[in-house]
Design an enzyme around this catalytic site. Structure first.
Site, mmCIF file in Angstrom:
data_model
loop_
_atom_site.group_PDB
_atom_site.id
_atom_site.type_symbol
_atom_site.label_atom_id
_atom_site.label_comp_id
_atom_site.label_asym_id
_atom_site.label_seq_id
_atom_site.Cartn_x
_atom_site.Cartn_y
_atom_site.Cartn_z
ATOM 1 C CG HIS A 193 7.905 4.669 -17.331
ATOM 2 N ND1 HIS A 193 9.124 4.185 -17.743
ATOM 3 C CD2 HIS A 193 7.865 4.456 -15.992
ATOM 4 C CE1 HIS A 193 9.784 3.687 -16.695
ATOM 5 N NE2 HIS A 193 9.048 3.846 -15.634
ATOM 6 C CB CYS A 225 -0.940 0.019 1.203
ATOM 7 S SG CYS A 225 -1.657 -1.592 1.615
ATOM 8 C CG HIS A 258 8.349 8.244 -12.457
ATOM 9 N ND1 HIS A 258 8.063 7.639 -11.249
ATOM 10 C CD2 HIS A 258 8.783 7.259 -13.274
ATOM 11 C CE1 HIS A 258 8.332 6.348 -11.341
ATOM 12 N NE2 HIS A 258 8.764 6.094 -12.549
ATOM 13 C CB CYS A 307 -0.392 3.870 -4.307
ATOM 14 S SG CYS A 307 0.069 3.190 -5.912
ATOM 15 C CG HIS A 308 -2.797 4.267 -0.373
ATOM 16 N ND1 HIS A 308 -3.879 4.998 -0.819
ATOM 17 C CD2 HIS A 308 -2.968 3.012 -0.860
ATOM 18 C CE1 HIS A 308 -4.671 4.203 -1.542
ATOM 19 N NE2 HIS A 308 -4.135 3.000 -1.590
ATOM 20 C CG MET A 335 -8.178 0.143 -4.422
ATOM 21 S SD MET A 335 -6.787 0.361 -3.262
ATOM 22 C CE MET A 335 -7.183 -0.956 -2.087
#
Lengths: 587, 587
Positions: free
Chosen positions: A410, A87, A367, A90-91, A128
């Site tokens: 990307h 998790c 990124h 991302c979180h 998600m």
């Protein structure tokens, strides 16, 4: 045009990848469902940094609240481990949200236990993952995670100079290292190959194609970088461990190592004239900071926190992670990108005691990126914003912020080529769709094309990670290893640069996976890398840990198979870094 | 030499003052014990910012722990209020420690309830005030505070762009302001006088000595600063509220206001050629940040967090407060000092989108400071380290770090004079003892004296806040308002500059308190400030809020009383800022 293959990534894979998160190859659709589960488990078990971090983490559960389920100490520790594996990418380590939504208790408690269980089980269209229905998490674990999220998150420990210094180890002191190159290897043509799931890199001789050395490193090496002279090779694992390898030794091997945090992605070395091999720098995801080190010993010199305000709303962010770092050729500076807050920092390393930093407001979710062909301009993706930011490293200013026209660019470091119509352009492909975008990079002779998307065309499909060419090549290679279609994932699209004047340039498909001779697994083909001479390009055929992988080498002129490297030690090869091209920023 | 008066400050007063903390005049020994209690209470009740902050503070008590006493919601709120008033100044809003020790729960719980009660009651030789035996806190409140400290501290709210912008108010838009000066006042000779406990400033005409205006401001205005042109006056309260006053209006008054955090000390305006009146900047104690604003409207433009690593041990500090800020005359830069981490930031305001900051490693506990006579060098006290750091604003480098030879330097902006032997020197007095230290500032013609303490001599005693002279003056004035001896606190020591070639220069005592004609209270005499012409010096006679205060004006040449300003509106006058001297950095 094979439109049927321009599929989007599975939500799980895209979500996991977006912020440089760890992707288990099992997260993308596999033709071998039996394997899927096996590798999913294996990849998760390998996630070492979480264990290290948690050892020091305060796992005290802040006391009972009305309506907040209590967890036993063992449950809390287990949930903590799962959170960090699945998790946090991302979180956020602190649950403040990043690509994923914030999961602070005022939000989770409002939603309640049942909602959380359902959400974790089924996922959401916004990205998600469906951890339950995908089979990646058991019902018990989902229940545990939902209860865990109703409790306050523990704060992971800081990692300041005391901790960094404690982790620092000089394996071979400078005085005991050779004064000249002691081997007969053409070190400029070595490839440093990440063996993702074995925590190693393979050094492969570009000429003989023989493995020179397998070297133990941090977990899941993210990149290799080479000192300006070409002597020292730096690799950094996702666990923030850097290993520094001396290529002059009779048998190239580690001479120093250090850990600069709990989780990291980037390492780089100083390249400006007069500072060759002088400094190394690495950027951490946690704690949010970068560390400048001595270039010969890795002795830590300066730690700078990146905690601060988002560039746009100017609110405080406690966890702005360091994404890509690049050394400027125009100034004694490192370009440090700060993901969540959207700042690009130009860090002047000429005087560490009076550190000058130019903080450029760019875009959130920075990124990876690279330089244009002149080395003056830095182009970096703001992936979740579908944009590329351009910085003039000579003037230390943001030049442009460009929508790429695709979903989730990307670029890796991108690819520079001379377009028959638009002149010098820099290319990126996309994770989220089949778009290949060309951005003009010559504000002098092609001013009207500069910092604009001058052309987009379609590749095989989404799930692309890297594009590649070389100044001597007439081709652009585009991979798509994360495409859910197995054939697309295991092949490469090649465009003729001379065809790019056409509106819809055609591409040729190289069936690299097939050429490898491997018959099991998805055979994801990832990251083309040229040799020093620029006449052959290497691809990784990336399979599961228990499966056979390979490196396939293609003749750039004829686009024919030239060689396949197979070796039982080549476990999950992914990124490859040719010493010469990497240190000279040729891509 | 009156050695009997070289007493140290009471521990309570020194501790409260060390980091620019709020001092209640009752904290120092008073000849009128009956008054003491009255003013002690009154000063505490006036501490408005704490109330504002607490309104938004999450006062949830993190649930019960074994051995940790529970507080009712009302008790927690009360303790929180007391903590912010009495303790946060030294121990930090987050209890991580600053001048005072850290009070995190792993420390407080180890010590336990009884220890805490005893410590709060009796204080310590290291500087902790004796809140109980001094009568400042009741037994009940001490018990409450000890229990409060065993619980986790609540996190005060952030104050980002949304909150800052919400507080911003343009009272008179630029278009509606006069195009030229609409009054007959010589605005360059206005004194802006802080009326500490009434939340106001008084504008006083330097010639007529009449009060032109009393203006409502934030609580306990810390300083006034003047825009480069001399038109706009900025005052900042300890509650982080800035009021901007237009001196061109027929009746000078506020034209804009803003709040840049919960607690603050410093404001400044851009002074470099081409940027006159363009920007304002303010630095906050909480949240730890600085805010750059439009110089005509106070519109907030950029917020930068100062959270980061300590300069020496390089560990993360969550609450590094912004101390003094100064505008460079050599570059378009602000010098921002960061207290707890010991960094001096040279913030280049020429391009806010690509903000360049030179971060100088200096010394911890930076406080206040000023420029040398040429304006090139910035000298700033690291008070709890008993040092002065010197920055070359032209070269953006630390030049020296000097032990002052005294205890806890408190220079204000310091005083620049030409010493008969050592040439140009910059002077500081000390809070902790009677030392007056002279530092050579001319590295060209007096190279061997540059950045050294060339001389120290003794003033009346400790508790000094400000030294003052003027290029046209032959005197150096030294106050000692916080000295526990009433006679010392209410008088000024004057040194003849020409006498400084002597080993122990004598001083003359000006009984300013006596000259004021006021007979009640301690009559603390504080902060000499010259008029524009440099022929008279103004002193505040600072009494309790319910007592009479005054401003006493002395003829610089004759050292005789020239005038006394008395007015019932002159409530607790402290700092005075002459417009011309302040904007030109003449001190």
């Amino acid at each position: 045009m094979r439109r049927d293959k321009t599929l989007l990534l599975t939500r799980a894979a895209l979500a996991a990848l977006l912020l440089g998160g760890s992707i288990s190859i099992a997260q993308a659709k596999s033709p071998a469902p039996a394997d899927l589960k096996k590798h999913g488990t294996s990849a998760a078990d390998k996630y070492k940094p979480s264990l290290d971090v948690m050892k020091d983490m305060k796992v005290d559960q802040p006391g009972a609240k009305p309506g907040v389920p209590a967890l036993s100490k063992a449950e809390f520790a287990k949930a903590n481990k799962i959170y960090f594996q699945r998790c946090a990418g991302c979180h956020g380590v602190l649950r403040k949200g990043a690509t994923g939504k914030a999961l602070t208790t005022e939000i989770t408690r409002k939603n309640g236990l049942e909602y959380l269980i359902s959400f974790i089980t089924h996922g959401s269209p916004a990205g998600m993952p469906n951890w339950g229905t995908s089979g990646d998490m058991s019902k018990q674990d989902i229940n545990l995670m939902a209860r865990y999220l109703l409790n306050e998150p523990p704060t992971p420990p800081e990692f300041g100079m005391a901790e960094v210094r404690k982790s620092w180890k000089v394996i071979v002191p400078v005085a005991k290292r050779p004064k000249k190159k002691m081997n007969k290897i053409n070190i400029d043509n070595i490839f440093s190959v990440t063996l993702r799931d074995s925590g190693e890199v393979a050094l492969i001789d570009g000429k003989s194609k023989k493995i020179l050395q397998i070297i133990k490193t941090g977990y899941a090496v993210h990149i290799s970088r080479i000192s300006s002279s070409g002597r020292y090779l730096f690799v950094i694992g996702r666990d923030a461990k850097i290993v520094m390898i001396d290529l002059w030794m009779k048998t190239p091997g580690p001479v120093a190592e250090i850990k600069i945090g709990a989780e990291a992605r980037s390492v780089e070395t100083s390249k400006y004239k007069g500072y060759e091999d002088k400094y190394a720098i690495a950027g951490a995801y946690w704690p949010p900071q970068y560390v400048i080190m001595d270039g010969e010993t890795l002795e830590p010199r300066k730690i700078v926190s990146t905690r601060g305000m988002t560039y746009d709303t100017q609110e405080y962010h406690p966890e702005p992670r360091v994404a890509s770092i690049l050394a400027s050729h125009y100034k004694p500076e490192f370009l440090v990108t700060v993901k969540e807050t959207g700042h690009i920092l130009m860090v002047d390393y000429s005087d560490l005691k009076n550190l000058k930093v130019t903080d450029i407001e760019a875009e959130r979710f920075l990124h990876d990126g690279g330089l244009d062909s002149t080395g003056r301009y830095f182009l970096v993706a703001a992936n979740a914003r579908h944009k590329v930011a351009v910085v003039d490293t000579k003037e230390s200013k943001l030049v442009a912020l460009i929508e790429t026209g695709g979903v989730t660019p990307h670029p890796g470091r991108g690819a520079n080529l001379i377009h028959p119509k638009f002149g010098p352009v820099w290319v990126t492909s996309h994770l989220g769709d089949e778009t290949i975008s060309l951005i003009g990079t010559d504000p002098v002779k092609h001013k009207k094309y500069a910092w604009k998307v001058v052309q987009t065309f379609e590749g095989q499909g989404g799930g692309s990670l890297f594009v590649k060419t070389h100044p001597k090549s007439k081709h652009l290679y585009v991979d798509s290893p994360l495409n859910p279609d197995a054939e697309t994932a295991s092949s490469i699209a090649v465009f003729k640069i001379s065809d790019m004047a056409q509106k819809e340039p055609k591409y040729k498909v190289l069936p690299i996976g097939e050429w490898s001779g491997i018959t099991e697994g998805v055979r994801r083909v990832v990251q083309g890398e040229f040799n020093m001479k620029g006449d052959e390009i290497w691809f990784s055929v990336w399979n599961g840990k228990a499966q056979e992988s390979a490196i396939v080498i293609v003749d750039d002129k004829t686009l024919k198979l030239k060689h396949v490297i197979k070796d039982k030690r080549l476990i999950t090869p992914t990124g490859k870094f040719n010493v010469y091209n990497t240190r000279k920023d040729i891509y």
